[in-house]
Design a protein around this motif. Structure first.
Motif, PDB file in Angstrom:
ATOM      1  N   GLU A  21       0.826  -1.201   0.000  1.00 38.54           N
ATOM      2  CA  GLU A  21       0.000   0.000   0.000  1.00 38.54           C
ATOM      3  C   GLU A  21       0.865   1.259   0.000  1.00 38.54           C
ATOM      4  N   LEU A  22       1.973   1.212   0.739  1.00 41.55           N
ATOM      5  CA  LEU A  22       2.888   2.360   0.755  1.00 41.55           C
ATOM      6  C   LEU A  22       3.502   2.579  -0.621  1.00 41.55           C
ATOM      7  N   ALA A  24       2.239   1.741  -3.423  1.00 41.72           N
ATOM      8  CA  ALA A  24       1.176   2.188  -4.338  1.00 41.72           C
ATOM      9  C   ALA A  24       0.981   3.700  -4.278  1.00 41.72           C
ATOM     10  N   THR A  25       1.310   4.322  -3.138  1.00 43.87           N
ATOM     11  CA  THR A  25       1.134   5.781  -3.051  1.00 43.87           C
ATOM     12  C   THR A  25       2.068   6.505  -4.007  1.00 43.87           C
ATOM     13  N   LYS A  27       2.766   5.642  -6.986  1.00 39.91           N
ATOM     14  CA  LYS A  27       2.165   5.601  -8.322  1.00 39.91           C
ATOM     15  C   LYS A  27       0.874   6.404  -8.420  1.00 39.91           C
ATOM     16  N   ASP A  28       0.337   6.826  -7.291  1.00 38.83           N
ATOM     17  CA  ASP A  28      -0.939   7.544  -7.268  1.00 38.83           C
ATOM     18  C   ASP A  28      -0.715   9.017  -7.616  1.00 38.83           C
ATOM     19  N   ASP A  30      -2.617  11.452  -7.356  1.00 39.12           N
ATOM     20  CA  ASP A  30      -3.276  12.362  -6.427  1.00 39.12           C
ATOM     21  C   ASP A  30      -2.480  12.589  -5.137  1.00 39.12           C
ATOM     22  N   VAL A  31      -1.420  11.823  -4.939  1.00 40.91           N
ATOM     23  CA  VAL A  31      -0.600  11.984  -3.743  1.00 40.91           C
ATOM     24  C   VAL A  31       0.413  13.091  -3.989  1.00 40.91           C
ATOM     25  N   ASN A  36       5.780  12.004  -1.329  1.00 45.47           N
ATOM     26  CA  ASN A  36       6.537  10.871  -1.885  1.00 45.47           C
ATOM     27  C   ASN A  36       8.049  11.080  -1.779  1.00 45.47           C
ATOM     28  N   ASN A  39       9.113  10.468   1.785  1.00 46.50           N
ATOM     29  CA  ASN A  39       8.967   9.073   2.176  1.00 46.50           C
ATOM     30  C   ASN A  39       9.768   8.087   1.329  1.00 46.50           C
TER      31      ASN A  39
END
Length: 171
Positions: A21-22, A24-25, A27-28, A30-31, A36, A39
């Motif tokens: 899930e981390l 995946a952020t 690639k999002d 909207d993040v 990113n 992190n």
């Protein structure tokens, strides 16, 4: 007498729960890009942890004597349910939200809007971490253990039909 061994398995599961899930952020779209960037080191470290603890779990499970597997394996579904329980998440989030000077009504509304009630069967649909854990348990060979697989099926976890057909169960 199995507590220490169970704790090692629990840590391996926890270390593999959220990494996907981390990642995946990143690639999002909207993040926030700064989120990113900040992190990125953390995510690389989490990726290493994921690999290390996945390998550890596989080796560890193979080395556990059968009589211990028969004790620990059937406890894993209940552990998963507790680990992913709605009540635990609500308690943690309530503590955080209470620091934000929100009214009790606002806090309750937020909590129950973001933590829907669920059944074991719907847990797969609403919590992506479940799929990560099940994937880890398959990969590590834990679900090749008949008593463990039956314990998951007994409490309502589904989708293991292909495991049963393709697995060589440990005796």
């Amino acid at each position: 007498n199995c507590h220490f061994l169970f704790e090692i398995i629990a840590v391996c599961i926890a270390e593999n729960s959220i990494t996907k899930e981390l990642v995946a952020t990143i690639k999002d779209p909207d993040v926030n890009i700064f989120f990113n960037e900040v992190n990125s080191d953390h995510l690389a470290d989490e990726g290493r942890h994921c690999v290390i603890f996945s390998e550890l779990l596989s080796i560890f499970w193979q080395e556990i004597p059968e009589e211990i597997k028969k004790i620990i394996g059937p406890c894993l579904p209940n552990f998963m349910c507790e680990y992913l329980s709605r009540e635990v998440k609500i308690k943690i989030d309530r503590d955080i939200l209470s620091k934000l000077k929100l009214s009790e009504k606002e806090i309750e509304t937020i909590l129950y809007d973001t933590h829907p009630d669920y059944t074991i069967e719907s847990l797969f649909l609403i919590n992506p971490i479940v799929k990560n854990i099940i994937s880890l348990l398959k990969k590590s060979g834990i679900l090749n253990h008949l008593e463990t697989l039956q314990a998951f099926q007994k409490i309502g976890f589904t989708g293991f039909e292909n495991i049963r057909q393709n697995a060589h169960f440990q005796q």
